[in-house]
Enzyme design. Structure first.
Site, short mmCIF file in Angstrom:
data_model
loop_
_atom_site.label_atom_id
_atom_site.label_comp_id
_atom_site.label_asym_id
_atom_site.label_seq_id
_atom_site.Cartn_x
_atom_site.Cartn_y
_atom_site.Cartn_z
N ASP D 14 -0.38 -0.83 -4.20
CA ASP D 14 -0.39 -1.81 -3.13
C ASP D 14 0.67 -1.42 -2.09
O ASP D 14 1.28 -0.36 -2.20
CB ASP D 14 -0.17 -3.23 -3.68
CG ASP D 14 1.21 -3.40 -4.30
OD1 ASP D 14 2.16 -2.66 -3.96
OD2 ASP D 14 1.37 -4.31 -5.14
N GLN D 15 0.88 -2.27 -1.10
CA GLN D 15 1.76 -1.88 -0.01
C GLN D 15 3.24 -1.87 -0.39
O GLN D 15 4.08 -1.46 0.40
CB GLN D 15 1.52 -2.76 1.22
CG GLN D 15 1.90 -4.21 1.02
CD GLN D 15 1.60 -5.01 2.29
OE1 GLN D 15 0.59 -4.76 2.96
NE2 GLN D 15 2.46 -5.96 2.64
#
Lengths: 135, 135, 135, 135
Positions: D14-15
């Site tokens: 994910d980010q």
């Protein structure tokens, strides 16, 4: 042709009782990453050096369903290497070797800020060599 | 054109800091399901009646990244309705209305056993009416 | 109690014909993000300011299946706010209001490098106020 | 203890630049399925015979992040076998053998209609033998 086994995960099935079509997209990526690795291009390392290969185009044609309990194989082939565009084609095979899906993806090299850049020379060269079949 | 808001989920981002390309595939499906619902075709109900619409072809072209915290919009349009094939096109828009991605999907109606079938008359008729713009 | 509707996505089902248990994990996150937003804490903005809330603990108890075509509701409640730990509890409800699942998550505030940090004062204060029921 | 390698997929990040917490849920399932297979219990085959093991409880504690490019290992251990309840514990390890996460899942055997049932004798027996460490 380079090919990578992918075990179908239970979570990848849907209520039709077969693998959901979105799972193949992740499989192509997984096969592409393994293939680049075999060419000496570690994708995690490339990103640490500031080279990204986001997918700019995706095509998939689904022919036969895959099911939980099966191990599929994903064949990968480079078919275009330009300084600003790289493309791969794929064949997803059933355990019996029949075609489950085929597809391709295109990628435009970018820097960390999302700007299109030229492929670094050493990456370009290695991909060209693979395209020529010398890998 | 029918359009559906999609809030970007955190889980849909990747380490590039943008939405992973596989998430769009799920969004197209979600928009397609809502659109069919508006045409009076409840997808869950269709399946209970034995009509399935698996994706047989998928194309996506990615133009601009989307990010967590944004609400995208997915426009859906029927562009082909045959008794044995239905196709939709899509535009995914940023919150500012710019094109984030465009794509299409094709579907072949099947029964529960995965055999290709003709669209039931009432479904066919409703889709044709939507194609003609009367929906 | 704050509650957020979640439409079951087709891709979230599995071959048992119900929602796969991993989908709930993403729903809890989505409900948590919306709840924080209502408290004036935009999660995307928090990250841009260097405050992250990774999940350090996750518990889910599944009671009733959910199905495609349903709109679930996820209730969220803060139940612990310390400078180094925040916890939420959740109830996932069927469209009829029955309990589909309940759970909780714990979070340890971190900086961009993954080091545990204290909650910034203004975030701490706002969460404490919500915990007190004044939100 | 039985342990299974899991290559981190790019789509699982994910980010925050690490593996999203929901991916571990799918990994536990994958490790559980492979472990059952080693015990002679093919999960796909069990379902064809009408025995399902839905997750009724899930717990995960996250200790260290995992990253794209790593191969994690998931250790699985049966810790409860009753005719109406089976439970597994897990340890997810980094490539260096450090604890990335630990957790457990509980399962209640069901038939195709979702009704709780007793474990078939032969399944019960095989699980008991594995619990006793004779597997």
């Amino acid at each position: 042709m380079p090919a990578y086994p992918i075990r179908v995960r239970y979570a990848e099935t849907d209520q039709m009782g077969v693998v959901h079509h979105s799972a193949y997209v992740v499989w192509l990526e997984e096969a592409r990453v393994r293939y680049l690795e075999e060419l000496g291009l570690d994708y995690a390392e490339l990103e640490r050096r500031g080279v990204y290969f986001p997918v700019t185009e995706l095509f998939l044609s689904y022919r036969r369903p895959l099911r939980f309990g099966q191990v599929a194989r994903v064949e990968v082939e480079l078919f275009e290497v330009k300084s600003r565009r790289v493309a791969f084609s794929y064949r997803v095979l059933t355990p019996e070797g029949e075609l489950a899906a085929k597809g391709h993806t295109s990628h435009v090299p970018q820097d960390a800020a999302g700007r299109a850049v030229r492929l670094p020379g050493w990456v370009h060269e290695r991909l060209l060599r693979a395209l020529g079949g010398d890998s």
